[in-house]
Motif scaffolding. Structure first.
Motif, PDB file in Angstrom:
ATOM      1  N   ASP A   1      46.435  43.125  43.255  1.00  0.00           N
ATOM      2  CA  ASP A   1      46.512  42.620  44.557  1.00  0.00           C
ATOM      3  C   ASP A   1      46.216  43.373  45.648  1.00  0.00           C
ATOM      4  N   LYS A   2      46.031  44.607  46.051  1.00  0.00           N
ATOM      5  CA  LYS A   2      46.179  45.521  46.842  1.00  0.00           C
ATOM      6  C   LYS A   2      44.474  45.487  47.453  1.00  0.00           C
ATOM      7  N   TRP A   3      43.282  45.719  46.622  1.00  0.00           N
ATOM      8  CA  TRP A   3      41.807  45.544  46.466  1.00  0.00           C
ATOM      9  C   TRP A   3      41.686  44.735  46.629  1.00  0.00           C
ATOM     10  N   GLY A   4      42.009  43.939  45.643  1.00  0.00           N
ATOM     11  CA  GLY A   4      41.197  42.334  45.831  1.00  0.00           C
ATOM     12  C   GLY A   4      40.228  42.420  44.885  1.00  0.00           C
ATOM     13  N   PHE A   5      39.881  43.137  44.412  1.00  0.00           N
ATOM     14  CA  PHE A   5      38.567  42.966  43.577  1.00  0.00           C
ATOM     15  C   PHE A   5      37.989  41.973  43.022  1.00  0.00           C
ATOM     16  N   ARG A   6      38.838  41.256  41.932  1.00  0.00           N
ATOM     17  CA  ARG A   6      39.048  40.227  41.884  1.00  0.00           C
ATOM     18  C   ARG A   6      38.284  39.019  42.274  1.00  0.00           C
ATOM     19  N   MET A   7      39.236  39.240  43.573  1.00  0.00           N
ATOM     20  CA  MET A   7      39.311  37.759  44.270  1.00  0.00           C
ATOM     21  C   MET A   7      38.097  37.790  44.820  1.00  0.00           C
ATOM     22  N   THR A   8      37.084  38.843  45.633  1.00  0.00           N
ATOM     23  CA  THR A   8      36.386  38.737  46.369  1.00  0.00           C
ATOM     24  C   THR A   8      35.132  39.983  45.723  1.00  0.00           C
ATOM     25  N   SER A   9      34.905  38.754  43.943  1.00  0.00           N
ATOM     26  CA  SER A   9      34.068  39.499  43.463  1.00  0.00           C
ATOM     27  C   SER A   9      32.688  38.836  42.728  1.00  0.00           C
ATOM     28  N   ARG A  10      32.888  37.197  43.588  1.00  0.00           N
ATOM     29  CA  ARG A  10      31.495  36.203  43.385  1.00  0.00           C
ATOM     30  C   ARG A  10      31.050  36.608  41.879  1.00  0.00           C
ATOM     31  N   TYR A  11      31.700  35.598  41.390  1.00  0.00           N
ATOM     32  CA  TYR A  11      31.387  35.557  39.614  1.00  0.00           C
ATOM     33  C   TYR A  11      30.771  34.742  39.305  1.00  0.00           C
ATOM     34  N   ASP A  12      30.847  33.310  39.974  1.00  0.00           N
ATOM     35  CA  ASP A  12      30.272  32.637  39.892  1.00  0.00           C
ATOM     36  C   ASP A  12      27.920  32.699  40.615  1.00  0.00           C
ATOM     37  N   LEU A  13      28.426  33.264  41.658  1.00  0.00           N
ATOM     38  CA  LEU A  13      27.137  34.003  41.904  1.00  0.00           C
ATOM     39  C   LEU A  13      26.197  34.818  40.936  1.00  0.00           C
ATOM     40  N   TYR A  14      27.045  36.151  40.454  1.00  0.00           N
ATOM     41  CA  TYR A  14      26.907  36.838  38.796  1.00  0.00           C
ATOM     42  C   TYR A  14      26.204  35.749  38.158  1.00  0.00           C
ATOM     43  N   ALA A  15      26.766  35.002  37.492  1.00  0.00           N
ATOM     44  CA  ALA A  15      27.035  33.971  36.278  1.00  0.00           C
ATOM     45  C   ALA A  15      25.611  33.527  36.350  1.00  0.00           C
ATOM     46  N   GLU A  16      24.734  32.860  38.515  1.00  0.00           N
ATOM     47  CA  GLU A  16      24.423  31.948  38.061  1.00  0.00           C
ATOM     48  C   GLU A  16      22.946  33.314  38.417  1.00  0.00           C
TER      49      GLU A  16
END
Lengths: 411, 411
Positions: B371-386
């Motif tokens: 919650d504090k650092w937000g890495f999951r939220m800001t990770s843009r997994y869709d971009l990297y899946a591509e």
């Protein structure tokens, strides 16, 4: 609020947490307080070996050292070797990184603040250029205070187009010294509705603009209210093929994202620069970890740059932590350093002073480590392409094996 | 070949490179040689703070400390706190990791070698169990010498089915102490043509077998000739939901692969164990970096375990480095430790002695840091899946922007 503006000169204020004052860097603290044979072993454990030996220093020309003495900036220089190869000549590149505090109080006219930073940087860039640096990188948003903590939109006035005055200022040095320069600025995209971005401009060694990269991951942590000002970058993971090697830029918070580092590697980067602005209480123990891990995992060099000093703003702001309003962002702890693919790294620049770190690196080391450790070969990217494609679907369910003897309870 | 077999007891042989002998760990070396207020700051920079303070130690029962004195193993215990929450109770889990050298010379009968390791581990497991450890993890292939350097297939005789004698040995402790045990073995898959795997067996706290995970990434570096014996695992990235939390196992060389760490995180792991076998000259400076980076990047705890001592084999072997044949793998430097998602970490166990590291961890810290650092939220997994889907295609071309003024030369 009690903290004073950290001006241009070498003002040593010590640890961000107040526990010990006046020391310049971890490396020097250890070197000054351990006997030499113990220091040697501690140093081996902490910074590794390069071609089986502790990292060697480089002697610089007197012009550079006298500039550092005259202007009070830290100056250090090291050399990363690679093994000799039969079919390739060594590809030694001299890389420089600059860390600095701002120059005038944030209450000064914006135009004066920017000019004062230009003035302060001039001798440091001259020291780099006269030392034969091939690729130079400045810190994140070097042309302004890191004002995003305030959430005040008036600081957007510092933004410039990619070919704006900061680029013009640096182009002359690029041309004069035959030096590639990476300039991380607050960008205003004139052609797309005057939108603000956090952008690195890559200036070629002929003074030309090679291209730009926009910060891929934007923080929402502590006082890093950057998402108030700009969005996640739309430039992918470009690698810039310069006269001195293939480089990329992972801007600041992007260093917390292993996939971001990975993508620059997949596109062939041999040096990745990480221009940053980060403060002691939040990130200091992470700082030496993430860059070195990226260098190891992706078989490239990483150059980490953090600004220096404490920046105090005119209007107090709150931090969403229930504490009273305050007017500074905390101590930017400098500590710029360079990590190599063989897990060795340089000592860090000062935690308190402006500085220039110069490092020779034989880029052949990247492929040598790739061949030795085989991370690319053993990486199973096809498996992870599938994993991520699966994960981003709304109906993703994690691969979980539950103990059948487990009585379910809500965790 | 000059090195002697490092037997069971506490034999301190010092640094792998011979530069300094007799020290037990980096942490103790610094603590013994720096004055306390300097050590405090060095420790802050190197191991971070947990909830704003240096990591606290735990006092263990006298039964555990007397076992450690009697049998000469290192015993250390620490506590990671999390902030108090309003809607969740703390979820404190006591985790133990064991590092050990082998017990008999590798020339002894295989059956005797295995039994001797069982005997040597018994008091250390008892110390863990009587200290209330909830989840215990042993080192990689703990039931045998790490013989893969030899390339001799006769060591395959050590392999066992998932429910073989090593599992049976540990099941009694799991039941006795209500303790989950992770057992990393050389596996023989009886149902699929007697194939060999490098496998972690997860034993539940009722003595039941919850499941297994097979090593995902197999090294081809130095004397790690493991690819001669077994292939890349076919079990994905399972997370095991146990009575004490969601755990996963990243076996040894998998720690060099950020995507491997990532996938365990995507599947919800809160603690990832990294049972390893690695030697000083090759990996020691990487050892504290990669695990901590994984803990930071993926918001979970990482427990790193490495075996101890030098194992000498009957027949000399070459290492593909042009040097003469030799009979040992180098010094397994122990140094097991635990890293937390808030970037803090424990000191390491001894570089030379068997050891048990016990750590309380409030698993609530994982989501708090998320919650504090937000890495999951800001990770843009869709971009990297591509990105990855694109990369694995045969016609992939890297995203490269070349300086148009660059005269092409073959680099």
């Amino acid at each position: 609020m009690e903290k004073t503006q950290n001006g241009g000169a070498a003002k040593e204020e010590g640890g961000g947490d107040g526990s010990i004052c006046g020391y310049d860097s971890l490396h020097r603290l250890l070197k000054d307080n351990l006997n030499p044979h113990i220091f040697q072993e501690v140093n081996r454990l902490l910074t590794g070996l390069n071609c089986g030996k502790p990292l060697q220093t480089i002697a610089l020309q007197e012009s550079a050292t006298s500039l550092s003495l005259q202007h009070g900036f830290d100056l250090q220089a090291f050399c990363f070797h690679a093994d000799k190869e039969l079919l390739r000549e060594p590809r030694v590149v001299r890389v420089g990184v600059i860390q600095n505090s701002i120059s005038l109080p944030t209450t000064a006219h914006f135009s004066d603040q920017k000019k004062a930073i230009f003035q302060k940087l001039k001798p440091i860039i001259d020291a780099a250029g006269s030392s034969g640096v091939n690729i130079l990188c400045l810190q994140e948003a070097w042309m302004m205070p890191f004002a995003f903590c305030t959430r005040e939109k008036r600081w957007c006035e510092f933004a410039e187009p990619v070919d704006g005055e900061s680029t013009v200022f640096l182009q002359s040095f690029a041309l004069k010294y035959n030096m590639v320069i990476i300039s991380s600025i607050l960008e205003r995209d004139i052609n797309h509705g005057e939108v603000i971005w956090n952008t690195a401009v890559v200036i070629g060694n002929r003074g030309n603009i090679i291209g730009k990269h926009r910060k891929n991951h934007i923080p929402r942590v502590g006082d890093f209210n950057e998402s108030t000002y700009y969005m996640e970058g739309n430039t992918g993971h470009p690698v810039f093929e310069t006269a001195f090697g293939k480089i990329a830029i992972n801007i600041c918070y992007g260093r917390h994202h292993p996939l971001n580092w990975l993508a620059f590697g997949l596109n062939g980067a041999e040096i990745v620069f990480n221009p940053s602005a980060t403060v002691g209480e939040l990130s200091e123990p992470m700082w030496p970890i993430e860059a070195r891990n990226a260098a190891i995992a992706n078989n490239y060099f990483v150059a980490s740059i953090n600004r220096v000093g404490t920046e105090t703003f005119p209007n107090p702001f709150t931090s969403g932590d229930g504490k009273p309003a305050h007017a500074d962002f905390g101590h930017f702890y400098g500590s710029s350093h360079i990590s190599a693919p063989d897990a060795s790294c340089t000592p860090s620049l000062s935690r308190n002073r402006d500085g220039l770190l110069i490092t020779d690196m034989d880029l052949n080391l990247c492929r040598q480590v790739k061949d030795k450790w085989g991370f690319r070969m053993t990486s199973r990217y096809d498996l992870y392409a599938e994993t991520l494609a699966h994960y981003v679907k709304p109906d993703f369910e994690p691969q979980v094996t539950s103990d059948p003897l487990l009585r379910k309870k809500s965790l």
